[in-house]
Design an enzyme around this catalytic site. Structure first.
Site, PDB file in Angstrom:
ATOM      1  N   LYS A 169     -56.118 -35.191 -62.837  1.00 16.45           N
ATOM      2  CA  LYS A 169     -55.590 -35.996 -63.949  1.00 16.45           C
ATOM      3  C   LYS A 169     -54.710 -37.076 -63.319  1.00 16.45           C
ATOM      4  O   LYS A 169     -53.488 -36.914 -63.188  1.00 16.45           O
ATOM      5  CB  LYS A 169     -54.806 -35.089 -64.904  1.00 16.45           C
ATOM      6  CG  LYS A 169     -54.466 -35.727 -66.232  1.00 16.45           C
ATOM      7  CD  LYS A 169     -53.890 -34.683 -67.187  1.00 16.45           C
ATOM      8  CE  LYS A 169     -53.166 -35.289 -68.361  1.00 16.45           C
ATOM      9  NZ  LYS A 169     -53.980 -36.116 -69.248  1.00 16.45           N
TER      10      LYS A 169
HETATM   11  N1  PMP Z   1     -59.804 -35.463 -71.300  1.00 14.45           N
HETATM   12  C1  PMP Z   1     -58.893 -36.403 -70.984  1.00 14.45           C
HETATM   13  C2  PMP Z   1     -59.352 -37.665 -70.368  1.00 14.45           C
HETATM   14  C3  PMP Z   1     -57.531 -36.183 -71.245  1.00 14.45           C
HETATM   15  O1  PMP Z   1     -56.621 -37.116 -70.953  1.00 14.45           O
HETATM   16  C4  PMP Z   1     -57.132 -34.984 -71.862  1.00 14.45           C
HETATM   17  C5  PMP Z   1     -55.667 -34.749 -72.175  1.00 14.45           C
HETATM   18  N2  PMP Z   1     -55.005 -34.176 -71.101  1.00 14.45           N
HETATM   19  C6  PMP Z   1     -58.113 -34.043 -72.170  1.00 14.45           C
HETATM   20  C7  PMP Z   1     -59.437 -34.312 -71.878  1.00 14.45           C
HETATM   21  C8  PMP Z   1     -57.745 -32.718 -72.785  1.00 14.45           C
HETATM   22  O2  PMP Z   1     -57.107 -31.894 -71.825  1.00 14.45           O
HETATM   23  P1  PMP Z   1     -56.027 -30.827 -72.240  1.00 14.45           P
HETATM   24  O3  PMP Z   1     -56.637 -29.986 -73.297  1.00 14.45           O
HETATM   25  O4  PMP Z   1     -55.755 -30.069 -70.994  1.00 14.45           O
HETATM   26  O5  PMP Z   1     -54.841 -31.560 -72.725  1.00 14.45           O
END
Ligand code: PMP
Length: 333
Positions: A169
């Protein structure tokens, strides 16, 4: 310490920086910080909820582990281990008196002002680590959780994982997300869905996506350049517990239009139904039955009203450590 208002938003008055708490107003960086120029940051988004047993952070360990994984991919050496970062997050929420909040840990390549390094090569720059917290309402709108959102398929392709690894991320990934989001919002939609470089459904600019077809839950596999979402994982675990079949497979664009139900998952978006794609109504054009069933269990779990699937420790109660301390102190008296 109490929370304060910064303009309209409640923000934790302290920010955790490299092992200590500093004032929000002092959490600043130099303009020549490496991350500003070259996107060299990795971060997390985590929510804390006001449960019946006090404030609890949802899946803190998993989020901090993903942060460390992201840092590892980009060869960022962190001085703090998973437990220390989890502890810092807990103290930030507790110290700020935040009942519910969104937490933003971020690790980035900074600037050594004594020995500056301005080029792309990152390894001469120091690693800085911060955690901030603020009160963030429903990301896609207060109404969205119930009535659903109108979205479009983006003309932008999700960055292929062999260009920017989707498992990490990283701040840089969000330039792609910003293109998707701006195009969607300026076109009158709430969010955009990107296709991957093969033309299959990938994810939203900040959410994973699920379809419901004939009672089955269908979602793109990790190979579709998606972030391994922690909400995605939670929904899969809940669906398993409910006996709903889950299929991870490549999804064509048109399948979005034909789905019985469609929803986004994400820490910010939680579980948000999608009622139309490219102005084509999805299913009945409102939250579907299975989406509602998953939401109900999800909200019960995050608010501590029901155990997580397999009794997994998904909630970190921020006052537990304090209670333990007090209990030990009174035992000694
Ligand atoms: N995809 C992207 C590109 C994101 O930024 C997020 C948010 N973090 C998610 C999916 C969902 O991930 P999570 O459920 O861990 O927040």
């Amino acid at each position: 310490m109490s929370t304060k208002d910064v303009k309209t938003m409640r923000i934790a008055p302290k920010v955790w920086r490299n092992g200590e708490f500093i004032d929000w107003g002092n959490a600043r960086v130099h303009v020549m910080t490496h991350a500003i120029h070259y996107g060299s940051s990795v971060f997390e988004g985590i929510r804390a909820y006001n449960t019946e047993r006090g404030t609890a952070i949802f899946r803190l360990t998993e989020h901090i582990q993903r942060l460390l994984n992201s840092a590892k991919v980009y060869r960022m050496d962190i001085t703090y281990n998973r437990e220390e970062l989890c502890q810092a997050a807990v103290e930030l929420v507790r110290g700020g008196g935040m009942e519910e909040c969104y937490l933003r840990p971020i690790i980035f390549r900074g600037l050594n002002e004594e020995k500056p390094a301005f080029g792309v090569y990152p390894l001469h720059n120091p690693i800085d680590c911060y955690i901030a917290a603020w009160d963030w309402g429903k990301y896609l709108g207060e109404e969205a959780i119930e009535s659903g959102v109108d979205v479009c398929v983006s003309s932008w392709t999700r960055t292929p994982a062999n260009s920017l690894p989707a498992v990490a991320k990283a701040g840089a990934n969000y330039m792609n997300s910003q293109l998707i989001k701006m195009e969607a919002v300026l076109g009158g939609f709430v969010e955009g869905i990107a296709l991957d470089d093969r033309g299959y459904v990938s994810e939203g600019s900040g959410e994973n996506i699920f379809l419901v077809n004939n009672g089955k839950l269908i979602t793109p596999p990790l190979g579709a350049s998606i972030l391994p979402g922690i909400t995605r994982d939670s929904v899969i675990a809940i669906a398993r517990e409910l006996g709903i079949e889950i299929v991870e497979t490549s999804i064509q664009r048109a399948a979005l239009y034909l789905a019985d139900e469609l929803f986004f998952t994400g820490t910010a978006a939680e579980i948000t139904p999608i009622r139309s794609v490219d102005r084509i109504t999805v299913g009945a054009g409102k939250r579907g039955e299975i989406t509602k069933q998953l939401q109900d269990v999800f909200f019960d779990v995050i608010y501590g009203r029901r155990p997580a699937p397999n009794n997994a420790p998904w909630l970190t109660y921020v006052n537990d450590a304090e209670e333990k301390k007090t209990a030990t102190a009174s035992a000694k008296e």
